[in-house]
Design a protein around this motif. Structure first.
Motif, PDB file in Angstrom:
ATOM      1  N   PHE A 125       0.820  -1.205   0.000  1.00  0.00           N
ATOM      2  CA  PHE A 125       0.000   0.000   0.000  1.00  0.00           C
ATOM      3  C   PHE A 125       0.857   1.259   0.000  1.00  0.00           C
ATOM      4  O   PHE A 125       0.475   2.294  -0.562  1.00  0.00           O
ATOM      5  N   TYR A 126       2.028   1.189   0.645  1.00  0.00           N
ATOM      6  CA  TYR A 126       2.845   2.386   0.838  1.00  0.00           C
ATOM      7  C   TYR A 126       3.736   2.741  -0.350  1.00  0.00           C
ATOM      8  O   TYR A 126       4.539   3.671  -0.254  1.00  0.00           O
ATOM      9  N   ARG A 300      -5.898   2.778   8.371  1.00  0.00           N
ATOM     10  CA  ARG A 300      -5.842   2.593   6.925  1.00  0.00           C
ATOM     11  C   ARG A 300      -6.884   3.468   6.220  1.00  0.00           C
ATOM     12  O   ARG A 300      -6.606   4.058   5.167  1.00  0.00           O
ATOM     13  N   GLU A 303      -5.526   6.877   6.152  1.00  0.00           N
ATOM     14  CA  GLU A 303      -4.485   6.975   5.124  1.00  0.00           C
ATOM     15  C   GLU A 303      -5.101   7.102   3.734  1.00  0.00           C
ATOM     16  O   GLU A 303      -4.698   7.962   2.927  1.00  0.00           O
ATOM     17  N   GLU A 304      -6.055   6.240   3.431  1.00  0.00           N
ATOM     18  CA  GLU A 304      -6.686   6.259   2.108  1.00  0.00           C
ATOM     19  C   GLU A 304      -7.407   7.588   1.852  1.00  0.00           C
ATOM     20  O   GLU A 304      -7.343   8.128   0.735  1.00  0.00           O
TER      21      GLU A 304
END
Length: 352
Positions: A125-126, A300, A303-304
């Motif tokens: 994801f990062y 998460r 973050e998204e």
């Protein structure tokens, strides 16, 4: 050999060579264009003042416990530690197992300030792809945006609320914009540095106050017809800022305390407005799980959401990355703008 920025000793940074490892089949190699450090937790470690040097936070006990002596001696890792938080670059090589990335892709990731990074490119994801329309400044603000959004959510900012943001580093600058996006009817910003206040006002805040030369708590009451602001986002971790926050907060209002504080040495008096005005203080840390709104919200999801806002340009961070120094000068730049004279910067940028 490629080079990187390292902490060679407490409060000393240097550019040093490092070995470029052979790339694995699941990795991509990224040539870095821009990078930035953290100005909070990383700085405490750079100064050899981090509470994590003598103790560590135990996830099971949810408390700090002492490190063993040998571990204390080795924990600083000076001489090897690659300083930096995030980077933007171009993929120059891709391993045979990589399917979702290609040579030429512009990406953002976490890691130190160095000329090349090798990064896992499978289910990572990062390793974030950047559209052409996205600015590198916005990408480098992905990390502080998460803590800004966490504070906005933890403080329950709602349409029409009056909001004040104390401390105008990257987190505070972004929090002021997010408060406006959340529908705040009034946004005040507080910082002793005029350039930071000006930048926040140009990005949408209503007015700014100087906590060194003004009674900020009284100013906030005066600006709101004696009521005070509904919400305060406190990012500076100063006891004087917390005192002013309690003074300028409306009765029953909420302070989201985001700053990573050290032990207070004086200046905080909880027998004044805090005692009389039913203030609520919420300690906000976006990456502490479970999230207060779990299971609907998680780190998460924060973050998204932040990446989407930055990607779409709902937040602008061109003024947040300041100053920008060339890689050849980044050791001196880190020592000056991050450590010794932070008033001259908001969030240091490095250009390769």
């Amino acid at each position: 050999m490629p080079r990187q920025l390292v902490a060679s000793a407490p409060r000393r940074a240097d550019i040093a060579e490092y070995d470029l490892p052979e790339m694995m089949p699941n990795e991509v190699r990224v040539k870095i264009q821009y990078a930035s450090p953290k100005h909070g937790s990383e700085l405490a470690a750079f100064r050899n003042e981090s509470p994590h040097l003598a103790d560590y936070y135990d996830e099971d006990w949810h408390t700090f416990l002492p490190r063993e002596l040998k571990e204390k001696e080795e924990h600083g890792n000076f001489g090897k530690w690659n300083l930096g938080n995030q980077w933007v670059g171009i993929i120059t090589e891709a391993g045979e197992e990589v399917k979702d990335y290609a040579v030429g892709d512009r990406v953002c990731g976490y890691g130190g300030i160095r000329e090349f990074h090798a990064v896992n490119a499978i289910d990572n994801f990062y390793l974030l792809k950047m559209p052409e329309s996205m600015s590198w400044q916005n990408a480098l603000c992905f990390d502080p945006a998460q803590f800004a959004l966490g504070a906005i959510r933890d403080a329950n900012v709602r349409a029409g609320d009056r909001v004040a943001v104390f401390g105008l580093g990257a987190i505070g600058q972004i929090a002021a914009q997010m408060a406006r996006l959340a529908g705040a009817g009034y946004v005040a910003v507080i910082d002793p540095i005029e350039d930071r206040r000006t930048a926040a006002i140009e990005a949408g805040a209503d007015e700014g106050f100087d906590p060194v030369n003004e009674d900020v708590g009284f100013k906030l009451k005066n600006a709101t017809g004696r009521m005070g602001v509904d919400v305060i986002i406190e990012t500076s971790a100063s006891e004087q800022a917390l005192q002013a926050s309690l003074r300028g907060l409306a009765y029953g209002g909420t302070i989201a305390y985001v700053g990573w504080a050290r032990a207070f040495k004086g200046g905080l008096d909880l027998g004044r407005e805090a005692h009389f005005n039913n203030a609520k203080i919420v300690f906000s840390r976006a990456c502490s799980e479970p999230n207060p709104d779990y299971p609907r919200w998680s780190w998460r999801r924060i973050e998204e959401t932040c990446w989407s806002m930055l990607e779409k340009g709902q937040i602008r961070c061109d003024h947040v990355i300041h100053p920008l120094v060339p890689f050849e000068q980044c050791a001196e730049g880190y020592e000056t703008f991050v450590d010794r004279e932070p008033a001259k910067s908001i969030k240091l940028g490095v250009a390769f």
